[in-house]
Design a protein around this motif. Structure first.
Motif, short mmCIF file in Angstrom:
data_model
loop_
_atom_site.label_atom_id
_atom_site.label_comp_id
_atom_site.label_asym_id
_atom_site.label_seq_id
_atom_site.Cartn_x
_atom_site.Cartn_y
_atom_site.Cartn_z
N ARG A 1 27.51 42.00 29.13
CA ARG A 1 28.58 41.02 29.18
C ARG A 1 28.38 40.02 28.06
O ARG A 1 27.72 39.01 28.23
CB ARG A 1 28.55 40.27 30.53
N THR B 1 34.08 48.28 33.34
CA THR B 1 34.97 47.54 34.23
C THR B 1 34.68 47.95 35.67
O THR B 1 34.11 49.02 35.91
CB THR B 1 36.45 47.83 33.92
N GLU B 2 35.05 47.09 36.60
CA GLU B 2 34.88 47.42 38.02
C GLU B 2 36.22 47.79 38.65
O GLU B 2 36.36 47.83 39.87
CB GLU B 2 34.24 46.23 38.75
N CYS C 1 40.79 37.58 48.59
CA CYS C 1 39.88 38.08 47.54
C CYS C 1 39.19 39.34 48.06
O CYS C 1 39.20 40.39 47.43
CB CYS C 1 38.78 37.08 47.19
N CYS D 1 41.26 42.58 48.57
CA CYS D 1 41.51 43.36 47.36
C CYS D 1 40.22 43.99 46.84
O CYS D 1 40.21 45.16 46.48
CB CYS D 1 42.16 42.49 46.29
N HIS D 2 39.15 43.22 46.82
CA HIS D 2 37.88 43.77 46.30
C HIS D 2 37.43 44.99 47.10
O HIS D 2 36.98 45.96 46.53
CB HIS D 2 36.80 42.69 46.33
N MET E 1 42.22 32.28 52.11
CA MET E 1 42.35 32.69 50.71
C MET E 1 41.19 33.60 50.33
O MET E 1 41.37 34.60 49.63
CB MET E 1 42.42 31.46 49.81
N ILE F 1 44.20 28.74 40.68
CA ILE F 1 44.06 30.10 41.23
C ILE F 1 45.43 30.73 41.40
O ILE F 1 45.64 31.90 41.05
CB ILE F 1 43.31 30.06 42.59
N HIS G 1 38.90 40.06 32.88
CA HIS G 1 37.56 39.63 33.28
C HIS G 1 37.48 38.10 33.28
O HIS G 1 37.05 37.49 34.26
CB HIS G 1 36.52 40.24 32.35
N ILE H 1 38.96 32.39 38.21
CA ILE H 1 39.36 32.33 39.61
C ILE H 1 38.12 32.10 40.48
O ILE H 1 38.12 31.28 41.39
CB ILE H 1 40.09 33.64 40.04
N GLY H 2 37.05 32.82 40.14
CA GLY H 2 35.80 32.67 40.89
C GLY H 2 35.25 31.25 40.78
O GLY H 2 34.82 30.67 41.77
N ILE I 1 43.63 51.51 42.05
CA ILE I 1 44.64 50.52 41.68
C ILE I 1 45.93 51.22 41.25
O ILE I 1 47.03 50.79 41.62
CB ILE I 1 44.11 49.61 40.54
N PHE J 1 48.15 47.55 45.88
CA PHE J 1 47.53 46.62 44.94
C PHE J 1 48.43 45.40 44.75
O PHE J 1 47.99 44.25 44.76
CB PHE J 1 47.25 47.31 43.61
N PHE K 1 37.37 28.84 42.83
CA PHE K 1 37.12 29.00 44.27
C PHE K 1 35.79 28.36 44.64
O PHE K 1 35.65 27.73 45.70
CB PHE K 1 37.15 30.49 44.64
N ILE L 1 47.43 38.55 37.36
CA ILE L 1 46.57 39.71 37.64
C ILE L 1 47.27 41.03 37.34
O ILE L 1 46.74 41.87 36.61
CB ILE L 1 46.05 39.69 39.10
N ASN M 1 47.64 41.56 45.70
CA ASN M 1 47.80 40.51 44.70
C ASN M 1 48.72 39.41 45.23
O ASN M 1 48.42 38.21 45.13
CB ASN M 1 48.38 41.14 43.42
C1 HEC Z 1 44.73 42.08 43.73
C2 HEC Z 1 43.33 42.32 43.70
C3 HEC Z 1 42.34 41.21 43.57
C4 HEC Z 1 42.38 39.96 44.16
C5 HEC Z 1 43.44 39.39 45.09
C6 HEC Z 1 41.18 39.29 43.73
N1 HEC Z 1 40.44 40.08 42.92
FE1 HEC Z 1 38.69 39.60 42.03
N2 HEC Z 1 38.68 41.39 41.08
C7 HEC Z 1 39.58 42.41 41.26
C8 HEC Z 1 39.23 43.54 40.44
C9 HEC Z 1 39.97 44.86 40.37
C10 HEC Z 1 38.09 43.16 39.72
C11 HEC Z 1 37.33 43.99 38.67
C12 HEC Z 1 37.94 43.69 37.32
C13 HEC Z 1 37.28 44.42 36.19
O1 HEC Z 1 36.05 44.63 36.24
O2 HEC Z 1 37.98 44.79 35.24
C14 HEC Z 1 37.76 41.79 40.15
C15 HEC Z 1 36.69 41.06 39.66
C16 HEC Z 1 36.37 39.79 40.06
C17 HEC Z 1 35.25 39.03 39.57
C18 HEC Z 1 34.25 39.50 38.54
C19 HEC Z 1 34.77 39.26 37.16
C20 HEC Z 1 34.78 40.50 36.40
O3 HEC Z 1 35.83 40.88 35.87
O4 HEC Z 1 33.71 41.14 36.32
C21 HEC Z 1 35.24 37.84 40.21
C22 HEC Z 1 34.28 36.69 40.02
C23 HEC Z 1 36.36 37.85 41.12
N3 HEC Z 1 37.03 39.04 41.01
C24 HEC Z 1 36.68 36.82 41.97
C25 HEC Z 1 37.80 36.79 42.79
C26 HEC Z 1 38.12 35.70 43.69
C27 HEC Z 1 37.27 34.47 43.92
C28 HEC Z 1 39.31 36.03 44.27
C29 HEC Z 1 40.10 35.24 45.27
C30 HEC Z 1 40.28 33.82 45.07
C31 HEC Z 1 39.70 37.34 43.77
N4 HEC Z 1 38.77 37.77 42.88
C32 HEC Z 1 40.85 38.00 44.14
C33 HEC Z 1 40.67 42.37 42.09
C34 HEC Z 1 41.11 41.28 42.81
#
Ligand code: HEC
Length: 165
Positions: free
Chosen positions: A3, A102-103, A152, A155-156, A148, A79, A45, A51-52, A108, A115, A55, A86, A119
């Motif tokens: 990274r 990427t994760e 997160c 979706c994760h 909220m 946020i 990313h 967003i993280g 998706i 998805f 939060f 997104i 979102n």
């Molecule tokens: C609609 C789906 C979705 C929602 C809702 C969502 N995320 Fe994620 N998030 C993802 C995806 C998919 C990834 C991986 C992205 C990548 O690696 O390209 C991710 C990655 C991340 C990462 C790691 C950053 C990275 O890209 O490596 C963080 C921190 C994170 N999300 C925090 C949050 C938080 C906090 C919330 C809520 C407030 C949230 N996300 C809501 C789908 C979502």
């Protein structure tokens, strides 16, 4: 983890690029298809990282006896704005199965409606948090921050590669 320390300039350029791309300028010269990551990967990313962070700031306030509700509202609003970006950060062919760092799971693109709904849930829950943080009811704001957080996780669990299992 490879990274790279984020150069702000690149981020700005990527954002400017996406704004230009959104405002008309069609053209098929965007993606030079090699395995070099397209700028949108870094953009998404960075958007999730922000967003993280936002939060985390919300949770930090809620741990205090007298939270700064205005700060919570600002962070929730950030946020909310970022949540609306997104979808645009996931062009086809940018999953982990496509060979990128990427994760983003291929699910998706296999379940686009789910998805989109996941979102939208974040958009809605963060909007509710903005509105509740306009008051000073810590319990209500705390409960909404949890809700909220559920958006997160929702979706994760379904769409983000979990490399910690
Ligand atoms: C609609 C789906 C979705 C929602 C809702 C969502 N995320 Fe994620 N998030 C993802 C995806 C998919 C990834 C991986 C992205 C990548 O690696 O390209 C991710 C990655 C991340 C990462 C790691 C950053 C990275 O890209 O490596 C963080 C921190 C994170 N999300 C925090 C949050 C938080 C906090 C919330 C809520 C407030 C949230 N996300 C809501 C789908 C979502």
């Amino acid at each position: 983890m490879p990274r790279m320390s984020a150069t702000r300039l690149l981020v700005t350029a990527a954002i400017a690029f996406s704004i230009a791309a959104c405002s008309g300028e069609g053209g098929g010269e965007a993606a030079p298809a090699a395995k070099e990551a397209p700028p949108v990967l870094k953009e998404r990313h960075d958007n999730f990282e922000a967003i993280g962070d936002a939060f985390k700031a919300v949770r930090g306030e809620l741990e205090k006896d007298t939270p700064d509700f205005a700060l919570i509202a600002t962070k929730a609003s950030d946020i909310n704005a970022r949540a609306q970006k997104i979808e645009g950060h996931f062009p086809t062919g940018t999953s982990v199965d496509d060979g990128y760092d990427t994760e983003a799971l291929a699910t998706i693109w296999q379940k686009p409606e789910e998805f989109k709904a996941a979102n939208q849930k974040l958009v809605d829950e963060s909007a509710k948090l903005v509105s509740l943080a306009g008051g000073t009811d810590k319990a209500a704001v705390g409960a909404q921050a949890m809700a909220m957080g559920g958006a997160c996780k929702g979706c994760h669990d379904q769409f983000r590669l979990d490399d910690k299992k």
